[in-house]
Scaffold this active site. Structure first.
Site, PDB file in Angstrom:
ATOM      1  N   SER A  79     -31.398  11.058  31.912  1.00 22.26           N
ATOM      2  CA  SER A  79     -31.901  11.662  33.147  1.00 22.26           C
ATOM      3  C   SER A  79     -33.419  11.781  33.001  1.00 22.26           C
ATOM      4  CB  SER A  79     -31.315  13.070  33.301  1.00 22.26           C
ATOM      5  OG  SER A  79     -31.992  13.804  34.306  1.00 22.26           O
ATOM      6  N   TYR A 130     -28.758  21.346  29.828  1.00 19.88           N
ATOM      7  CA  TYR A 130     -28.806  19.964  30.332  1.00 19.88           C
ATOM      8  C   TYR A 130     -30.048  19.248  29.803  1.00 19.88           C
ATOM      9  CZ  TYR A 130     -28.418  16.276  33.944  1.00 19.88           C
ATOM     10  OH  TYR A 130     -28.294  15.081  34.627  1.00 19.88           O
TER      11      TYR A 130
HETATM   12  P1  NAD Z   1     -20.246  13.543  38.908  1.00 19.40           P
HETATM   13  O1  NAD Z   1     -19.959  14.998  38.784  1.00 19.40           O
HETATM   14  O2  NAD Z   1     -20.204  12.888  40.246  1.00 19.40           O
HETATM   15  O3  NAD Z   1     -19.288  12.700  37.959  1.00 19.40           O
HETATM   16  C1  NAD Z   1     -19.067  13.116  36.650  1.00 19.40           C
HETATM   17  C2  NAD Z   1     -17.910  12.310  36.082  1.00 19.40           C
HETATM   18  O4  NAD Z   1     -17.654  12.801  34.765  1.00 19.40           O
HETATM   19  C3  NAD Z   1     -16.596  12.453  36.853  1.00 19.40           C
HETATM   20  O5  NAD Z   1     -15.887  11.238  36.807  1.00 19.40           O
HETATM   21  C4  NAD Z   1     -15.851  13.517  36.049  1.00 19.40           C
HETATM   22  O6  NAD Z   1     -14.432  13.420  36.179  1.00 19.40           O
HETATM   23  C5  NAD Z   1     -16.288  13.144  34.654  1.00 19.40           C
HETATM   24  N1  NAD Z   1     -16.152  14.237  33.697  1.00 19.40           N
HETATM   25  C6  NAD Z   1     -16.550  15.529  33.819  1.00 19.40           C
HETATM   26  N2  NAD Z   1     -16.235  16.220  32.706  1.00 19.40           N
HETATM   27  C7  NAD Z   1     -15.628  15.328  31.872  1.00 19.40           C
HETATM   28  C8  NAD Z   1     -15.071  15.435  30.565  1.00 19.40           C
HETATM   29  N3  NAD Z   1     -15.070  16.593  29.880  1.00 19.40           N
HETATM   30  N4  NAD Z   1     -14.510  14.327  30.017  1.00 19.40           N
HETATM   31  C9  NAD Z   1     -14.482  13.149  30.689  1.00 19.40           C
HETATM   32  N5  NAD Z   1     -14.998  12.994  31.926  1.00 19.40           N
HETATM   33  C10 NAD Z   1     -15.564  14.080  32.497  1.00 19.40           C
HETATM   34  O7  NAD Z   1     -21.694  13.364  38.206  1.00 19.40           O
HETATM   35  P2  NAD Z   1     -22.830  12.273  38.431  1.00 19.40           P
HETATM   36  O8  NAD Z   1     -23.904  12.876  39.253  1.00 19.40           O
HETATM   37  O9  NAD Z   1     -22.238  10.976  38.817  1.00 19.40           O
HETATM   38  O10 NAD Z   1     -23.414  12.201  36.952  1.00 19.40           O
HETATM   39  C11 NAD Z   1     -23.113  11.161  36.049  1.00 19.40           C
HETATM   40  C12 NAD Z   1     -24.160  11.151  34.950  1.00 19.40           C
HETATM   41  O11 NAD Z   1     -25.446  10.888  35.504  1.00 19.40           O
HETATM   42  C13 NAD Z   1     -24.281  12.470  34.194  1.00 19.40           C
HETATM   43  O12 NAD Z   1     -24.478  12.225  32.820  1.00 19.40           O
HETATM   44  C14 NAD Z   1     -25.515  13.094  34.794  1.00 19.40           C
HETATM   45  O13 NAD Z   1     -26.140  13.969  33.914  1.00 19.40           O
HETATM   46  C15 NAD Z   1     -26.355  11.862  35.055  1.00 19.40           C
HETATM   47  N6  NAD Z   1     -27.400  12.037  36.060  1.00 19.40           N
HETATM   48  C16 NAD Z   1     -27.084  12.375  37.332  1.00 19.40           C
HETATM   49  C17 NAD Z   1     -28.126  12.530  38.252  1.00 19.40           C
HETATM   50  C18 NAD Z   1     -27.847  12.866  39.683  1.00 19.40           C
HETATM   51  O14 NAD Z   1     -28.838  13.104  40.419  1.00 19.40           O
HETATM   52  N7  NAD Z   1     -26.621  12.888  40.144  1.00 19.40           N
HETATM   53  C19 NAD Z   1     -29.445  12.353  37.863  1.00 19.40           C
HETATM   54  C20 NAD Z   1     -29.720  12.028  36.540  1.00 19.40           C
HETATM   55  C21 NAD Z   1     -28.693  11.863  35.648  1.00 19.40           C
END
Ligand code: NAD
Length: 256
Positions: A139, A152
């Site tokens: 991130s 985080y």
């Molecule tokens: P999201 O909440 O939409 O999806 C998260 C996924 O992880 C889901 O499929 C959920 O079922 C799974 N998950 C949650 N806990 C789990 C566990 N204990 N074991 C296995 N699976 C698990 O989140 P997202 O926004 O798609 O984020 C995905 C990644 O991208 C994360 O690492 C997040 O930190 C990173 N990220 C997101 C953003 C953003 O703006 N959305 C920005 C930077 C980085």
């Protein structure tokens, strides 16, 4: 790119960014192992329409034994993992002195320790097959801080450090390890933060605009498809000398 015959494991791919990345990799010909909570049938159908093999394993990646089970499944059913995308992640927002210790432990376990465990389990097979790609979805918060996000930000900084070490330990091989650093992507994880802002009576559109305006100069979200295409590039031959990098894709967030 054509990844026919390669198997990709994308953690946390039942929704959001992981699902988007899985779709783009399947479109490029890879077999896919999905992972994540909730009903996976929609995600499986979405990815399977690209015509490659799709499996799902529901491992809770905060539990080391379940990560080992996931890799056992990958070996048995798909012959191993060629492309590992460490994507699963969670968030909790609170000031340090009020941060619930149980949330700290959960975020470090999933956002950081699970990346270490899946990497150590994927590497032997990649070395044996003499090819591999490890891509960690970090991130912008792996490079800068924001208030309220202690666990985080600590975990994502750790992921970038781990990426550099694995990038060096594989530097003379056809295996690469890199991190991608997205800015805001409109997924359930971010929608919750918009909803929290709107809970005080703010118009949801205004809440969304304010969230972007604070950090992301483009005032536009990065999409899961943008991230999927970057993953495909890092998996390609053209990406083979990108090693140990932390690649921003953030609408200008880190340029400030
Ligand atoms: P999201 O909440 O939409 O999806 C998260 C996924 O992880 C889901 O499929 C959920 O079922 C799974 N998950 C949650 N806990 C789990 C566990 N204990 N074991 C296995 N699976 C698990 O989140 P997202 O926004 O798609 O984020 C995905 C990644 O991208 C994360 O690492 C997040 O930190 C990173 N990220 C997101 C953003 C953003 O703006 N959305 C920005 C930077 C980085």
């Amino acid at each position: 790119m054509n990844f026919n015959g390669k198997t990709a494991l994308v953690t946390g791919s039942t929704s959001g960014i992981g699902l988007g990345i899985a779709q783009v990799l399947a479109q490029a010909g890879a077999n896919l192992i999905l992972n994540g909570f909730g009903d996976a049938s929609m995600a499986i159908a979405d990815v399977a329409r690209h015509g490659t093999r799709v499996g799902h394993h529901p491992a809770d990646l905060s539990d080391v034994q379940q990560i080992e089970d996931l890799f056992g499944y990958a070996e048995r059913e798909f012959g191993g993992v060629d492309i590992l995308v460490n994507n699963a992640g969670i968030q909790h927002v609170a000031p340090v002195e009020a941060f619930p210790t149980e949330r700290w432990d959960a975020i470090i376990a999933l956002n950081l320790s699970a990346v270490f465990h899946s990497t150590r389990l994927a590497l032997p097979g990649m070395r044996q097959r003499n090819w591999g790609r490890i891509i960690n979805i970090a991130s912008v918060h792996g490079q800068v801080g924001s208030v309220g996000k202690a666990a985080y930000v600590a975990a994502k900084h750790g992921v970038i450090g781990l990426t550099k070490v694995v990038g060096l330990e594989t530097a003379t091989t056809p295996i690469t390890c890199n991190a991608i650093c997205p800015g805001w992507v409109l997924t359930p994880l971010v929608q919750k933060q918009i909803d929290d802002r709107a809970a005080g009576g703010l118009d949801p559109q205004q809440a969304q605009h304010d969230l972007l305006a604070e950090k992301q100069p483009s005032l536009a979200f990065v999409t899961p498809e943008h991230l999927g295409e970057l993953v495909v590039f890092l998996c390609s031959d053209a990406g083979s000398q990108v090693r140990g990098a932390a690649w921003n894709i953030d609408g200008g967030w880190l340029a400030q």
